[in-house]
Design a protein around this motif. Sequence first.
Motif: not given
Length: 182
Positions: A60-68, A154-173
């Motif tokens: 997938v193309k990396v969206d360097e214009s956007r930071t999450v 090792t992970f990546r965020i899909d570039p199709n993540l809606p633009a209004d989502v600026r923070t994603v939390t990965l939580s493990y129990t």
Amino acid sequence: MIANPETTANANKRLVRRLVLLTVGMFAFGFLLIPFYDVLCKITGLNGKTGGRVEVVEAVKVDESRTVTVEFVASLNIGAPWEFAPKVARMQVHPGQFYQTHFWAKNLADQPMTGQAIPSVSPGLAASHFQKIECFCFNRQLFQANEGKEMPVTFRIDPNLPADVRTVTLSYTFFRIDNAGS
């Protein structure tokens, strides 16, 4: 007034049949809730289920214009004899690019134990856009007595993540899964 024994026996049989049907119905309802819940979570993204391992990694193309911002949270089930924490609390990532981070876990007991981490992603909408390529959560982790180790994600965020989502939390129990009762 004395009740007819035959009428009482018939009434008791009807009551027993109704109670048996009610019990069978309740069991069937409980049994069907699990697949219904899984379908509901998959459709709505509730409960942050990420769908497990990514089988095919598509370019997938990396969206360097956007930071999450990706935040990492670690917790233990109550009474678990572990240390468990992310190596970093948060990272700034570009959607589409691969990143790696680590979590630290240590068995604080004087005996070997096996544990497994259960992931959750929030907001729920982001769960289907969070792609784990490698994760310690895919497998059970065996720890010798007082052993500690770094475990990669090792992970990546899909570039199709809606633009209004600026923070994603990965939580493990982290759960103990062997001899938990002893």
